[in-house]
Design a protein around this motif. Structure first.
Motif, PDB file in Angstrom:
ATOM      1  N   TRP A  88     -20.553  77.936  75.612  1.00  0.00           N
ATOM      2  CA  TRP A  88     -19.736  79.059  76.054  1.00  0.00           C
ATOM      3  C   TRP A  88     -20.202  80.368  75.434  1.00  0.00           C
ATOM      4  N   VAL A  89     -20.635  80.330  74.198  1.00  0.00           N
ATOM      5  CA  VAL A  89     -21.127  81.532  73.521  1.00  0.00           C
ATOM      6  C   VAL A  89     -22.354  82.079  74.243  1.00  0.00           C
ATOM      7  N   LEU A  90     -23.224  81.190  74.700  1.00  0.00           N
ATOM      8  CA  LEU A  90     -24.419  81.630  75.419  1.00  0.00           C
ATOM      9  C   LEU A  90     -24.099  82.021  76.862  1.00  0.00           C
ATOM     10  N   LEU A  91     -23.044  81.446  77.413  1.00  0.00           N
ATOM     11  CA  LEU A  91     -22.693  81.707  78.808  1.00  0.00           C
ATOM     12  C   LEU A  91     -21.982  83.046  78.989  1.00  0.00           C
ATOM     13  N   VAL A  92     -21.129  83.399  78.040  1.00  0.00           N
ATOM     14  CA  VAL A  92     -20.289  84.593  78.164  1.00  0.00           C
ATOM     15  C   VAL A  92     -20.766  85.655  77.183  1.00  0.00           C
ATOM     16  N   VAL A  93     -20.917  86.875  77.663  1.00  0.00           N
ATOM     17  CA  VAL A  93     -21.302  87.986  76.799  1.00  0.00           C
ATOM     18  C   VAL A  93     -20.034  88.564  76.172  1.00  0.00           C
ATOM     19  N   PRO A  94     -19.903  88.466  74.849  1.00  0.00           N
ATOM     20  CA  PRO A  94     -18.716  89.040  74.192  1.00  0.00           C
ATOM     21  C   PRO A  94     -18.661  90.555  74.380  1.00  0.00           C
ATOM     22  N   ARG A  95     -17.444  91.088  74.464  1.00  0.00           N
ATOM     23  CA  ARG A  95     -17.265  92.520  74.718  1.00  0.00           C
ATOM     24  C   ARG A  95     -17.466  93.380  73.477  1.00  0.00           C
ATOM     25  N   THR A  96     -17.151  92.819  72.317  1.00  0.00           N
ATOM     26  CA  THR A  96     -17.199  93.620  71.093  1.00  0.00           C
ATOM     27  C   THR A  96     -18.457  93.329  70.283  1.00  0.00           C
ATOM     28  N   LYS A  97     -18.780  94.259  69.397  1.00  0.00           N
ATOM     29  CA  LYS A  97     -19.926  94.069  68.512  1.00  0.00           C
ATOM     30  C   LYS A  97     -19.681  92.879  67.579  1.00  0.00           C
ATOM     31  N   ALA A  98     -18.453  92.747  67.085  1.00  0.00           N
ATOM     32  CA  ALA A  98     -18.106  91.612  66.219  1.00  0.00           C
ATOM     33  C   ALA A  98     -18.251  90.295  66.974  1.00  0.00           C
ATOM     34  N   GLY A  99     -17.854  90.283  68.237  1.00  0.00           N
ATOM     35  CA  GLY A  99     -17.999  89.085  69.060  1.00  0.00           C
ATOM     36  C   GLY A  99     -19.452  88.711  69.271  1.00  0.00           C
ATOM     37  N   VAL A 123     -29.332  77.542  79.272  1.00  0.00           N
ATOM     38  CA  VAL A 123     -28.398  78.651  79.099  1.00  0.00           C
ATOM     39  C   VAL A 123     -29.006  79.709  78.173  1.00  0.00           C
ATOM     40  N   ALA A 124     -29.724  79.261  77.137  1.00  0.00           N
ATOM     41  CA  ALA A 124     -30.376  80.213  76.230  1.00  0.00           C
ATOM     42  C   ALA A 124     -31.436  81.021  76.972  1.00  0.00           C
ATOM     43  N   ASP A 130     -30.493  88.139  80.706  1.00  0.00           N
ATOM     44  CA  ASP A 130     -29.327  89.018  80.726  1.00  0.00           C
ATOM     45  C   ASP A 130     -29.607  90.291  79.927  1.00  0.00           C
ATOM     46  N   ARG A 131     -29.499  91.433  80.546  1.00  0.00           N
ATOM     47  CA  ARG A 131     -29.831  92.699  79.896  1.00  0.00           C
ATOM     48  C   ARG A 131     -28.766  93.147  78.892  1.00  0.00           C
ATOM     49  N   ARG A 132     -27.556  92.612  79.004  1.00  0.00           N
ATOM     50  CA  ARG A 132     -26.467  93.098  78.159  1.00  0.00           C
ATOM     51  C   ARG A 132     -26.590  92.631  76.716  1.00  0.00           C
ATOM     52  N   ASN A 133     -27.077  91.412  76.508  1.00  0.00           N
ATOM     53  CA  ASN A 133     -27.144  90.899  75.137  1.00  0.00           C
ATOM     54  C   ASN A 133     -28.104  89.720  75.079  1.00  0.00           C
ATOM     55  N   ARG A 134     -29.354  89.986  74.840  1.00  0.00           N
ATOM     56  CA  ARG A 134     -30.382  88.951  74.812  1.00  0.00           C
ATOM     57  C   ARG A 134     -30.496  88.257  73.465  1.00  0.00           C
ATOM     58  N   LEU A 135     -30.003  88.869  72.426  1.00  0.00           N
ATOM     59  CA  LEU A 135     -30.232  88.378  71.071  1.00  0.00           C
ATOM     60  C   LEU A 135     -29.747  86.943  70.817  1.00  0.00           C
TER      61      LEU A 135
END
Length: 185
Positions: A88-99, A123-124, A130-135
């Motif tokens: 789920w962590v890899l599937l969903v991009v968290p909205r916050t920096k802490a997330g 999923v990785a 995904d351009r929003r959060n690749r890290l």
């Protein structure tokens, strides 16, 4: 396995009096599995609208540990909870920096604890696109790769009588990692 997450719990228990070991280990396992369940409940909202379904999914982390043949409510089996949460962590991009930081912690802990995390490879890889959060995807792949190197090369050379060759590494992987998981060997 490197069992990084369970070994941290054992390290904590080892620093305290022996009489506290079972309480510390049990509490540690509950905290980690509960964190995984809460993470899944929170992140699954991106795909599951019904609140009751998300809560039920999160509660599975607490209700599933007691199965007929083996109790998975222990530190050695935390890897399975970590794999589910990391999906789920890899599937969903968290909205916050802490997330986003927490997502990196989850995927790193999973990749460093079990080679079975390789099931998250698709999923990785999608996360890398995904351009929003690749890290998180990149961190997962790097740590999983390092874990694989340790398991496939370092461990066999440590065992008495092993000679490092591709056939020995392949044999070790098949017998210890794959067969051991599916047949309990």
């Amino acid at each position: 396995y490197l069992h990084t997450v369970p070994r941290i719990g054992a390290l904590i228990a080892a620093m305290l009096p022996l009489s506290m070991a079972s309480d510390v280990i049990g509490t540690y396992a509950v905290v980690i599995s509960s964190a995984c369940g809460a993470t899944v409940e929170a992140l699954s909202g991106a795909y599951i609208e019904a609140r009751w379904a998300r809560v039920g999914l999160g509660l599975c982390f607490g209700f599933l540990p007691a199965i007929r043949f083996e109790s998975i409510a222990n530190m050695a089996n935390l890897q399975y909870f970590l794999i589910a949460a990391s999906f789920w962590v890899l599937l969903v991009v968290p909205r916050t920096k802490a997330g986003r930081r927490l997502s990196i912690v989850f995927v790193s802990a999973t990749a460093a604890s079990t080679i079975l995390g390789i099931v998250l490879l698709p999923v990785a890889l999608l996360r890398l696109i995904d351009r929003r959060n690749r890290l998180p995807g990149a961190v997962f792949l790097v740590v999983q790769g390092l874990h694989a190197i340790i398991i496939l090369i370092v461990r066999p050379t440590r065992d008495v009588g092993y000679v490092v060759s591709l056939s020995v590494v392949a044999h070790h992987f098949v017998t210890d990692v794959i067969a051991g998981q599916f047949f309990g060997g």
